[in-house]
Design a protein around this motif. Structure first.
Motif, mmCIF file in Angstrom:
data_model
loop_
_atom_site.group_PDB
_atom_site.id
_atom_site.type_symbol
_atom_site.label_atom_id
_atom_site.label_comp_id
_atom_site.label_asym_id
_atom_site.label_seq_id
_atom_site.Cartn_x
_atom_site.Cartn_y
_atom_site.Cartn_z
ATOM 1 N N GLY A 3 0.805 -1.215 0.000
ATOM 2 C CA GLY A 3 0.000 0.000 0.000
ATOM 3 C C GLY A 3 0.837 1.262 0.000
ATOM 4 O O GLY A 3 1.900 1.310 0.589
ATOM 5 N N THR A 4 0.351 2.259 -0.665
ATOM 6 C CA THR A 4 0.963 3.584 -0.641
ATOM 7 C C THR A 4 -0.179 4.580 -0.505
ATOM 8 O O THR A 4 -0.769 4.998 -1.486
ATOM 9 N N GLY A 5 -0.516 4.895 0.708
ATOM 10 C CA GLY A 5 -1.641 5.793 0.928
ATOM 11 C C GLY A 5 -2.928 5.095 0.561
ATOM 12 O O GLY A 5 -3.114 3.927 0.836
ATOM 13 N N ALA A 6 -3.842 5.799 -0.082
ATOM 14 C CA ALA A 6 -5.133 5.235 -0.455
ATOM 15 C C ALA A 6 -5.034 4.318 -1.658
ATOM 16 O O ALA A 6 -5.852 3.435 -1.837
ATOM 17 N N ALA A 7 -4.037 4.498 -2.494
ATOM 18 C CA ALA A 7 -3.901 3.695 -3.708
ATOM 19 C C ALA A 7 -3.014 2.486 -3.432
ATOM 20 O O ALA A 7 -2.229 2.478 -2.497
ATOM 21 N N MET A 8 -3.167 1.482 -4.268
ATOM 22 C CA MET A 8 -2.349 0.284 -4.149
ATOM 23 C C MET A 8 -1.361 0.219 -5.311
ATOM 24 O O MET A 8 -1.724 0.479 -6.446
ATOM 25 N N LEU A 69 11.387 -5.673 -13.180
ATOM 26 C CA LEU A 69 10.115 -5.543 -12.475
ATOM 27 C C LEU A 69 9.592 -4.125 -12.565
ATOM 28 O O LEU A 69 10.369 -3.168 -12.622
ATOM 29 N N LEU A 70 8.276 -4.007 -12.542
ATOM 30 C CA LEU A 70 7.618 -2.712 -12.593
ATOM 31 C C LEU A 70 6.724 -2.540 -11.373
ATOM 32 O O LEU A 70 6.046 -3.479 -10.961
ATOM 33 N N ALA A 71 6.709 -1.334 -10.836
ATOM 34 C CA ALA A 71 5.727 -0.944 -9.830
ATOM 35 C C ALA A 71 4.646 -0.209 -10.605
ATOM 36 O O ALA A 71 4.933 0.764 -11.311
ATOM 37 N N VAL A 72 3.418 -0.713 -10.523
ATOM 38 C CA VAL A 72 2.329 -0.135 -11.311
ATOM 39 C C VAL A 72 1.149 0.216 -10.417
ATOM 40 O O VAL A 72 0.919 -0.391 -9.380
ATOM 41 N N GLU A 73 0.433 1.221 -10.871
ATOM 42 C CA GLU A 73 -0.803 1.641 -10.230
ATOM 43 C C GLU A 73 -1.797 1.808 -11.375
ATOM 44 O O GLU A 73 -1.663 2.737 -12.172
ATOM 45 N N GLY A 74 -2.732 0.869 -11.493
ATOM 46 C CA GLY A 74 -3.598 0.866 -12.667
ATOM 47 C C GLY A 74 -2.751 0.613 -13.893
ATOM 48 O O GLY A 74 -1.970 -0.341 -13.929
ATOM 49 N N ALA A 76 -0.541 2.876 -14.970
ATOM 50 C CA ALA A 76 0.642 3.736 -14.878
ATOM 51 C C ALA A 76 1.833 3.003 -14.267
ATOM 52 O O ALA A 76 1.707 2.352 -13.227
ATOM 53 N N ILE A 77 2.983 3.128 -14.915
ATOM 54 C CA ILE A 77 4.229 2.596 -14.360
ATOM 55 C C ILE A 77 4.826 3.672 -13.457
ATOM 56 O O ILE A 77 5.087 4.787 -13.899
ATOM 57 N N LEU A 78 5.011 3.318 -12.178
ATOM 58 C CA LEU A 78 5.547 4.258 -11.200
ATOM 59 C C LEU A 78 7.013 4.003 -10.873
ATOM 60 O O LEU A 78 7.679 4.882 -10.336
ATOM 61 N N GLY A 79 7.488 2.805 -11.149
ATOM 62 C CA GLY A 79 8.867 2.478 -10.834
ATOM 63 C C GLY A 79 9.358 1.326 -11.680
ATOM 64 O O GLY A 79 8.572 0.504 -12.148
ATOM 65 N N VAL A 80 10.688 1.280 -11.872
ATOM 66 C CA VAL A 80 11.336 0.252 -12.672
ATOM 67 C C VAL A 80 12.536 -0.257 -11.890
ATOM 68 O O VAL A 80 13.369 0.530 -11.435
ATOM 69 N N GLY A 81 12.603 -1.577 -11.724
ATOM 70 C CA GLY A 81 13.720 -2.179 -11.020
ATOM 71 C C GLY A 81 14.199 -3.420 -11.744
ATOM 72 O O GLY A 81 13.448 -4.040 -12.494
ATOM 73 N N PRO A 96 9.133 10.656 -10.981
ATOM 74 C CA PRO A 96 9.180 11.818 -10.094
ATOM 75 C C PRO A 96 7.878 12.069 -9.327
ATOM 76 O O PRO A 96 7.912 12.383 -8.137
ATOM 77 N N GLY A 97 6.741 11.884 -9.957
ATOM 78 C CA GLY A 97 5.464 12.123 -9.283
ATOM 79 C C GLY A 97 5.109 11.090 -8.224
ATOM 80 O O GLY A 97 4.190 11.293 -7.437
ATOM 81 N N ALA A 98 5.852 9.980 -8.185
ATOM 82 C CA ALA A 98 5.585 8.916 -7.217
ATOM 83 C C ALA A 98 6.625 8.882 -6.098
ATOM 84 O O ALA A 98 6.588 8.010 -5.236
ATOM 85 N N ARG A 99 7.533 9.836 -6.092
ATOM 86 C CA ARG A 99 8.597 9.876 -5.088
ATOM 87 C C ARG A 99 8.002 10.034 -3.691
ATOM 88 O O ARG A 99 7.000 10.727 -3.507
ATOM 89 N N PHE A 100 8.614 9.375 -2.718
ATOM 90 C CA PHE A 100 8.227 9.427 -1.301
ATOM 91 C C PHE A 100 6.874 8.792 -1.033
ATOM 92 O O PHE A 100 6.198 9.143 -0.076
ATOM 93 N N ARG A 101 6.461 7.861 -1.877
ATOM 94 C CA ARG A 101 5.202 7.131 -1.675
ATOM 95 C C ARG A 101 5.446 5.671 -1.336
ATOM 96 O O ARG A 101 4.499 4.888 -1.320
ATOM 97 N N GLY A 102 6.689 5.278 -1.132
ATOM 98 C CA GLY A 102 6.999 3.890 -0.803
ATOM 99 C C GLY A 102 7.206 3.002 -2.011
ATOM 100 O O GLY A 102 7.380 1.790 -1.865
#
Length: 166
Positions: A3-8, A69-74, A76-81, A96-102
């Motif tokens: 979880g990252t706030g209200a969104a998963m 691996l990708l971190a996705v929300e819906g 949208a790709i939020l991170g790449v590892g 950048p828009g997902a920074r500090f969200r875990g």
């Protein structure tokens, strides 16, 4: 999922079809969030971004012995590892828009879990100056003297022993 706030945020394997969007996240993260490393020097930035093309990212998704691996929300790709089967973490970048969200921490946990699945008990990486404190807070320790990468003034070799329960 974590979880990252209200969104998963979900973590999933990347496919070659994700290459354009994943490449965009990598390039934006490096350009906008790693200024402490590249200092807006065009030569350093161009060298760092040279292999961040859709074709190369697609190849990383298909590369044997590598997990992209990708971190996705819906959609949208939020991170790449990325982590090799030997436990080397080669990418962990967040939009950048997902920074500090875990997102980076969730991605790091997934990368470590993948390394454990592949039979390794230690992860190693080279941290940017920007991410150095983040990795220290995740239990990574410096593993040698900083080495400049792409002309930056710091690249911190780090490692951490990992176990299956994490």
């Amino acid at each position: 999922m974590s979880g990252t706030g209200a969104a998963m945020v979900a973590i999933r394997d990347a496919a070659p079809v994700d290459a354009v969007a994943a490449c965009h996240v990598l390039r934006e993260s490096i350009s906008r969030l790693c200024v402490a490393d590249h200092r807006n020097d065009p030569a350093i930035l161009n060298a760092w971004l040279a292999n961040k093309t859709p074709d190369i990212v697609a190849a990383w998704a298909r590369q044997p012995g590598n997990s992209l691996l990708l971190a996705v929300e819906g959609d949208a790709i939020l991170g790449v590892g990325s982590v090799t089967d030997a436990g080397e973490i080669t990418l962990n970048y967040v939009a950048p828009g997902a920074r500090f969200r875990g997102v980076s921490r969730a991605l790091l946990s997934a990368l470590e879990a993948r390394a454990v699945e592949r039979g390794t008990s230690r992860c190693a990486l080279t941290s940017t100056k920007t991410a150095h404190r983040f990795y220290q807070s995740a239990g990574y320790v410096d593993d040698g003297v900083p080495t400049g990468k792409f002309g930056t003034n710091a690249g911190y070799p780090m490692s951490r022993r990992i176990v299956a329960s994490r």
